[in-house]
Design an enzyme around this catalytic site. Structure first.
Site, short mmCIF file in Angstrom:
data_model
loop_
_atom_site.label_atom_id
_atom_site.label_comp_id
_atom_site.label_asym_id
_atom_site.label_seq_id
_atom_site.Cartn_x
_atom_site.Cartn_y
_atom_site.Cartn_z
N VAL A 15 0.82 -1.21 0.00
CA VAL A 15 0.00 0.00 0.00
C VAL A 15 0.85 1.26 0.00
O VAL A 15 2.04 1.23 0.27
CB VAL A 15 -0.97 0.01 1.21
N GLU A 16 0.21 2.39 -0.30
CA GLU A 16 0.85 3.71 -0.38
C GLU A 16 2.03 3.71 -1.34
O GLU A 16 3.06 4.35 -1.09
CB GLU A 16 1.28 4.19 1.02
N GLY A 17 1.89 3.03 -2.45
CA GLY A 17 2.96 2.93 -3.43
C GLY A 17 3.72 1.64 -3.26
O GLY A 17 4.44 1.47 -2.28
#
Length: 817
Positions: A503-505
């Site tokens: 997540v988040e990249g």
């Protein structure tokens, strides 16, 4: 010969100290005069003409632009790759901070050490000691993940009632208005008890409606939503990720068409007709808190084909707030992320009409959503996942240290076996790195920075170290960590590793594209100026930037060579003692990194953007420099304690070694082999001299983790420690203390066994016999009995009935030996 050597020395000094053009001019003129009129060098007279021409060109900007930088400017504009709007907004988002120093080749170490020490206010400390401690006590992670698949209702209510969802909301709206440092430490403590609870608290305070509203919302939006978010009356989620747009968030297919329509506001029940708004369609996945959210932050691409609000057909990504009770909003279904049970699921809607004032910031912010998102992400990525990674490191250090002291094999605590202490050294060393790296970034946030590049460094490197420490902890615990159940305090975290990595990249893309992709442009002292001047067709600005850039490159060539030849022994350090050599080495590697970065851009040009493996290695260099410097700052912030030296040595040495290895990998794979050969001779004139932390240092860390004391306490500070010995985590420290306290008594019993004194066979029988024959006092007998009971609690694993529905908690009644 003397004057020739003097010239070489003069050039080296001027380059090393990055002297301005006028200084070069005056000092070389002085050398020429001395060589001709004092030294009688006839060759100097012939050099005056060439020197005069070069000096005039370099010192007269109009002439310089006409002869040199103007033609270069024309070529630069042709070869500079085009940049999309989303790329421009990502690059412009956030700020550069300490990362710019590391890119400069001349880090200002006094500036680093002058940054404030991260501290909690009395109010923040009281919140951690009070409500946060109480929340942790309410969390039963096995029950949550295995039985309920959610937080119990009373835990949800406690979170809402005590302001956990409004830690970032300002006090004037009823929030706690904590510092970023405090926010991270709250998340860290909760995460040491249960990932589901931590994520449920973390997300509303990270990238989401609350953060976006505070920065970009209208006053009416703030006045309505922020008090409700602070009190837990609203549960927010933010919907960005689509099935076909994960890390490439800019390609989301969700769209909204500007039009007129009718709607009923679910908040007030009022109906409105012929309202200017947007008809939105979306399909989102992997949205944390979506199944229970009351307010949906929604990102979509906005179009205005009828030009109702302007002359553009496509406005760009837009962010809106949509009550989940609004007609057409679909929520409620769940995903099941492995190892955790936090609420996460899809949301969708088709042709859902929303009014224009539901856009965050109102109509004025239509099409500005991407910039808003990347600005907030540069803050959130410094806090949430890095804090959970720090929590993992601290908890595994706490638990593995105690377990390795309590568990024995072949008559020794397993932590004293070198194979085990090697794994424990990584756990302790990486934990030190993770906390240091995050703390420094949090200091930046709390003084007003939004370090977008460093947030990517933290996201990637902290979550990767989280993966490594958990792997090592699982190995040390062996079967204890294999069997799932209430006694297994590592299994669920191990299962949940892919969440933080993804997540988040996604980490692969964060390392190969984002860290250096943003860093090369944002942190370099001249590249962004050159690019902006090319886009603005500003030859005057380009002239100033390119001449500064050339001086920068020349300086780094000489700096790298001299620092390599001298082993950086003469570089300046702000501290004496055992840390001094590290500051000097980091100065050396910073200069080398700056040189390699420029040579990569020079030799590869715009294609560097697509050389992801080389870009990743350059990012690793920047990351290693950051982690090492943060570890030095952390050491000083904690009072430069002598007992912490093994941790500091391990953290800094391994980070510097990582930088060296990244440089070696970069040079091995640079397409221009002659250039790579020259650069290697400049940067590594004596070969690659950096070494990883020694075995001896690692053993000291393992011993530190197994020994109660101030150093261990500092390393694991922030871990929730249950006070109940019946708790799988709560028993660890009492068991370790009991085992240490009875070591002498156990040694006495072993000697009695060797001497053949016992008539009985089992350890339990022999303990009774030793008491009966007076070989042990009643106090010794009681202490050993308790230590052995606690030890058994630590090493035992769970078992269930055959149907796997009933867990047997009465293992002690079946003790045989």
């Amino acid at each position: 010969m003397i004057y020739a050597l003097a010239l070489v020395l003069l050039i080296g000094v001027l380059a090393y100290w990055r002297a301005p053009v006028i200084a070069w001019t005056l000092l070389i003129a002085a050398w020429l005069a001395a060589a001709q009129f004092i030294g009688g060098c006839s060759i100097a007279a012939g050099l005056w003409g060439a020197f005069a021409v070069v000096a005039l060109i370099l010192n007269l900007p109009p002439l310089r632009r006409a002869v040199f930088t103007g033609p270069v400017f024309k070529i630069f504009k042709k070869i500079t790759p085009a940049m999309s709007q989303t790329e421009q907004e990502a690059i412009n988002a956030g700020t550069v901070w300490w990362d710019k120093d590391l890119f400069s080749g001349k880090p200002d170490w006094k500036r680093l050490l002058a940054f404030p020490d991260p501290k909690l206010s009395p109010e923040e400390q009281a919140f951690i000691d009070g409500p946060t401690e109480a929340l942790c006590a309410m969390v039963d992670d096995w029950k949550i993940t295995h039985e309920l698949k959610d937080l119990p209702p009373e835990v949800w209510q406690f979170i809402k009632d005590n302001g956990f969802l409004g830690m970032i909301v300002k006090k004037k709206y009823g929030g706690l208005e904590f510092s970023n440092y405090a926010h991270a430490k709250v998340v860290t403590k909760i995460a040491t008890r249960g990932g589901t609870a931590a994520v449920s608290v973390m997300v509303p305070n990270s990238l989401g409606p609350g953060e976006l509203l505070q920065h970009y919302g209208t006053e009416a939006q703030k006045d309505y939503y922020l008090p409700r978010l602070a009190k837990g009356l609203e549960v927010p989620c933010f919907a960005l990720t689509s099935p076909s747009a994960g890390s490439d968030a800019g390609s989301i297919p969700d769209y909204g068409i500007v039009c007129r329509g009718s709607y009923t506001d679910p908040r007030s029940g009022e109906h409105f007709d012929n309202v200017l708004g947007i008809r939105v369609s979306w399909e989102k996945r992997w949205i944390t808190l979506a199944p229970v959210a009351t307010i949906l932050g929604l990102a979509f691409k906005m179009y205005d084909p009828d030009h109702l609000i302007g002359d553009k057909d496509e406005l760009g990504i837009t962010c809106a707030l949509v009550p989940t009770e609004h007609v057409g909003v679909e929520i409620g279904r769940r995903h099941y992320p492995g190892g955790a049970a936090f609420m996460n699921g899809p949301t969708s809607g088709r042709d859902v009409f929303i009014p224009m004032d539901w856009i965050i910031g109102g109509q004025a912010n239509a099409g500005k959503g991407w910039r808003m998102l990347v600005e907030c992400l540069s803050v959130g990525r410094c806090i949430s996942l890095p804090a959970m990674s720090v929590a993992t490191g601290k908890f595994t250090s706490f638990a593995t240290g105690a377990f390795a002291r309590v568990r024995d094999q072949f008559g020794l605590p397993i932590g004293k076996f070198e194979g085990v202490d090697e794994a424990m050294a990584r756990i302790g060393g990486y934990t030190y790195q993770m906390e240091a790296a995050q703390n420094l970034a949090l200091v930046g946030l709390d003084i007003g920075e939004k370090p977008s590049v460093l947030s990517a460094v933290l996201k990637y490197h902290n979550t990767e170290r989280m993966r490594k420490v958990l792997n090592d902890a699982m190995d040390v615990h062996g079967g204890k960590a294999v069997v799932l159940g209430p006694r297994n305090y590592l299994g669920r975290a191990y299962q949940a590793i892919p969440i933080g990595i993804t997540v988040e990249g996604a980490n692969i893309l964060t390392r190969s594209m984002i860290i250096y992709g943003q860093g090369a442009i944002r942190c370099h002292p001249f590249v962004l100026r050159e690019m902006k001047s090319a886009m603005a067709n500003d030859v005057v600005e380009f002239d100033q930037a390119i001449t500064g850039h050339i001086n920068f490159v020349i300086s780094n060539i000489f700096r790298s060579l001299w620092l390599g030849l001298s082993g950086a022994r003469f570089a300046v350090s702000p501290k004496a003692g055992e840390s001094a050599r590290y500051y000097r080495q980091l100065t050396r590697y910073s200069s080398a990194f700056a040189l390699l970065s420029d040579m990569a851009m020079f030799s590869l040009g715009g294609t560097l953007k697509f050389r992801e493996k080389l870009s990743a290695r350059l990012g690793d260099m920047l990351s290693g420099l950051y982690i090492a410097s943060a570890s030095l700052k952390h050491f000083e912030d904690q009072g430069a304690q002598k007992d912490d030296l093994p941790l500091m040595h391990y953290a800094v040495q391994s980070a510097i070694y990582d930088v060296q290895q990244a440089m070696d990998g970069f040079l091995c794979n640079l397409p221009s082999k002659p250039l790579a050969w020259v650069l290697r001779k400049i940067i590594f004139p004596w070969g690659m001299t950096a070494k990883p932390a020694s075995d001896r240092t690692g053993t000291k860390i393992a011993r530190l983790m197994m020994t109660p004391g101030a150093a261990r306490d500092r390393l694991v500070q922030g871990v929730y420690k249950p006070q109940d010995e019946a708790d799988a985590v709560g028993v660890l420290e009492p068991a370790m203390l009991a085992i240490i306290a009875t070591e002498a008594t156990e040694a006495k019993l072993k000697k009695l066994v060797r001497d053949g004194k016992f008539a009985t066979i089992t350890a339990r029988e022999r303990l009774d016999e030793a008491l009966a024959k007076g070989w042990l006092s009643q106090e010794e007998f009681a202490a050993v009995t308790r230590a052995r009971r606690l030890k058994r609690e630590v090493i035992m694993v769970d078992d269930f009935d055959k149907s796997m529905t009933h867990h047997d908690e009465q293992m002690l009644s079946r003790v045989i030996f």
